[in-house]
Design a protein around this motif. Structure first.
Motif, short mmCIF file in Angstrom:
data_model
loop_
_atom_site.label_atom_id
_atom_site.label_comp_id
_atom_site.label_asym_id
_atom_site.label_seq_id
_atom_site.Cartn_x
_atom_site.Cartn_y
_atom_site.Cartn_z
N GLU A 68 0.84 -1.21 0.00
CA GLU A 68 0.00 0.00 0.00
C GLU A 68 0.87 1.25 0.00
OE1 GLU A 68 -3.08 -0.44 -0.49
OE2 GLU A 68 -3.49 -2.43 0.30
N ARG A 69 0.36 2.30 -0.59
CA ARG A 69 1.06 3.59 -0.57
C ARG A 69 0.13 4.72 -0.15
NH1 ARG A 69 4.46 0.51 -0.34
NH2 ARG A 69 6.37 0.35 -1.58
N ARG A 70 -1.12 4.39 0.06
CA ARG A 70 -2.08 5.42 0.48
C ARG A 70 -2.97 4.85 1.57
NH1 ARG A 70 -4.75 9.59 0.81
NH2 ARG A 70 -6.57 10.29 -0.32
N ILE A 71 -3.07 5.60 2.66
CA ILE A 71 -3.93 5.23 3.79
C ILE A 71 -4.94 6.36 3.94
CG2 ILE A 71 -4.00 4.72 6.27
CD1 ILE A 71 -2.31 2.72 4.59
N LYS A 72 -6.20 6.03 4.03
CA LYS A 72 -7.23 7.06 4.15
C LYS A 72 -7.55 7.39 5.61
CE LYS A 72 -11.80 8.42 2.66
NZ LYS A 72 -12.97 8.09 1.89
N THR A 73 -7.63 6.35 6.44
CA THR A 73 -8.08 6.53 7.82
C THR A 73 -7.20 5.72 8.75
OG1 THR A 73 -10.35 6.75 7.03
CG2 THR A 73 -10.07 6.29 9.38
N VAL A 74 -6.90 6.29 9.92
CA VAL A 74 -6.23 5.56 10.99
C VAL A 74 -7.17 5.58 12.19
CG1 VAL A 74 -4.29 5.53 12.60
CG2 VAL A 74 -3.90 6.03 10.19
N VAL A 75 -7.39 4.40 12.78
CA VAL A 75 -8.25 4.24 13.95
C VAL A 75 -7.36 3.82 15.11
CG1 VAL A 75 -10.25 3.04 14.91
CG2 VAL A 75 -10.13 3.49 12.44
N ILE A 76 -7.56 4.43 16.28
CA ILE A 76 -6.71 4.18 17.45
C ILE A 76 -7.58 3.95 18.67
CG2 ILE A 76 -4.83 5.11 18.86
CD1 ILE A 76 -4.64 7.32 16.58
N THR A 77 -7.12 3.04 19.54
CA THR A 77 -7.74 2.87 20.85
C THR A 77 -6.65 2.47 21.85
OG1 THR A 77 -9.66 1.97 22.02
CG2 THR A 77 -8.36 0.41 20.72
N SER A 78 -6.97 2.59 23.13
CA SER A 78 -6.01 2.20 24.17
C SER A 78 -6.74 1.71 25.40
CB SER A 78 -5.11 3.39 24.55
OG SER A 78 -5.80 4.27 25.42
N ASN A 79 -5.97 1.30 26.38
CA ASN A 79 -6.54 0.86 27.65
C ASN A 79 -6.58 1.99 28.67
OD1 ASN A 79 -3.77 1.00 28.11
ND2 ASN A 79 -3.74 -0.81 29.43
N LEU A 80 -6.28 3.21 28.28
CA LEU A 80 -6.31 4.35 29.20
C LEU A 80 -7.74 4.73 29.55
CD1 LEU A 80 -3.55 6.67 27.68
CD2 LEU A 80 -3.39 5.20 29.71
N ASP A 81 -7.89 5.48 30.63
CA ASP A 81 -9.22 5.94 31.04
C ASP A 81 -9.60 7.26 30.38
OD1 ASP A 81 -7.54 7.64 32.37
OD2 ASP A 81 -8.33 7.20 34.38
N ARG A 82 -8.86 7.64 29.36
CA ARG A 82 -9.15 8.83 28.56
C ARG A 82 -8.78 8.52 27.11
NH1 ARG A 82 -4.17 9.16 30.47
NH2 ARG A 82 -2.53 10.22 29.32
N PRO A 83 -9.31 9.29 26.16
CA PRO A 83 -8.93 9.06 24.76
C PRO A 83 -7.43 9.27 24.56
CG PRO A 83 -10.87 10.47 24.90
CD PRO A 83 -10.33 10.34 26.30
N ILE A 84 -6.84 8.48 23.70
CA ILE A 84 -5.42 8.63 23.38
C ILE A 84 -5.28 9.26 21.99
CG2 ILE A 84 -5.11 6.34 22.34
CD1 ILE A 84 -2.39 6.32 23.94
N TYR A 85 -4.31 10.15 21.86
CA TYR A 85 -4.08 10.82 20.58
C TYR A 85 -2.70 10.45 20.05
CZ TYR A 85 -8.31 13.54 20.79
OH TYR A 85 -9.63 13.91 20.79
N PRO A 86 -2.51 10.50 18.73
CA PRO A 86 -1.22 10.15 18.14
C PRO A 86 -0.13 11.17 18.52
CG PRO A 86 -2.90 10.42 16.44
CD PRO A 86 -3.51 10.84 17.73
N CYS A 87 1.09 10.68 18.62
CA CYS A 87 2.23 11.56 18.87
C CYS A 87 2.60 12.28 17.56
CB CYS A 87 3.42 10.75 19.39
SG CYS A 87 4.21 9.69 18.16
N GLY A 88 3.50 13.25 17.66
CA GLY A 88 3.91 14.01 16.48
C GLY A 88 4.55 13.16 15.41
N ALA A 89 5.37 12.19 15.81
CA ALA A 89 6.01 11.32 14.82
C ALA A 89 4.96 10.53 14.03
CB ALA A 89 6.99 10.37 15.50
N CYS A 90 3.95 10.03 14.72
CA CYS A 90 2.90 9.28 14.03
C CYS A 90 2.10 10.18 13.10
CB CYS A 90 1.98 8.61 15.04
SG CYS A 90 2.73 7.20 15.86
N LEU A 91 1.81 11.41 13.55
CA LEU A 91 1.09 12.35 12.69
C LEU A 91 1.88 12.63 11.42
CD1 LEU A 91 -0.22 14.83 15.39
CD2 LEU A 91 -1.58 13.17 14.09
N GLN A 92 3.20 12.78 11.54
CA GLN A 92 4.04 13.05 10.37
C GLN A 92 4.04 11.86 9.41
OE1 GLN A 92 5.54 16.07 9.55
NE2 GLN A 92 5.91 15.03 7.61
#
Length: 129
Positions: A68-92
């Protein structure tokens, strides 16, 4: 993209495969192509913390490994008690492969963001062909 129950189950199910013996924070991600192909990833920690890798990048790299060379959507979940967001490296990395939407699943809540809102001024390589 409609985030159906099967995709929510799949991303949550991935948490059991996470390797997080140091932080205890388990993260699972899906990279979804424009054609609907789904690639999984989990975070993998290492005693040398700089060698750890985030679930989002594992999912995207899994997709790339499969051609693959194109990704449209990334879905994330974690075991934390709050939503988790991607780090800067992942966003890049998401920017590199054209991700349009980042979806965070937290319990029954589904939080959607456009990548451009999470990373408004990405690094780009002007010499890229």
């Amino acid at each position: 993209m409609s985030l159906n129950e099967e995709l929510i189950r799949l991303v949550k199910d991935g948490l059991k495969h996470s390797y997080a013996p140091y932080s205890g924070v388990r993260v699972s991600a899906l990279a979804i192509t424009p054609e609907g192909r789904v690639y999984r990833g989990v975070n993998v920690e290492n005693a040398s913390l700089g060698l750890s890798v985030c679930a989002e990048r594992v999912a995207i790299f899994n997709a790339v490994t499969n051609g693959e060379r194109r990704i449209k959507t990334v879905v994330i979940t974690s075991n934390l008690d709050r939503p988790i967001y991607p780090c800067g490296a992942c966003l890049q990395v998401m920017q590199e492969f054209g991700v349009e939407e980042v979806v965070i699943v937290h319990g029954d809540e589904v939080i959607r963001h456009k990548l451009k809102d999470l990373l408004p001024m990405p690094f780009t390589w002007e010499g890229r062909r």
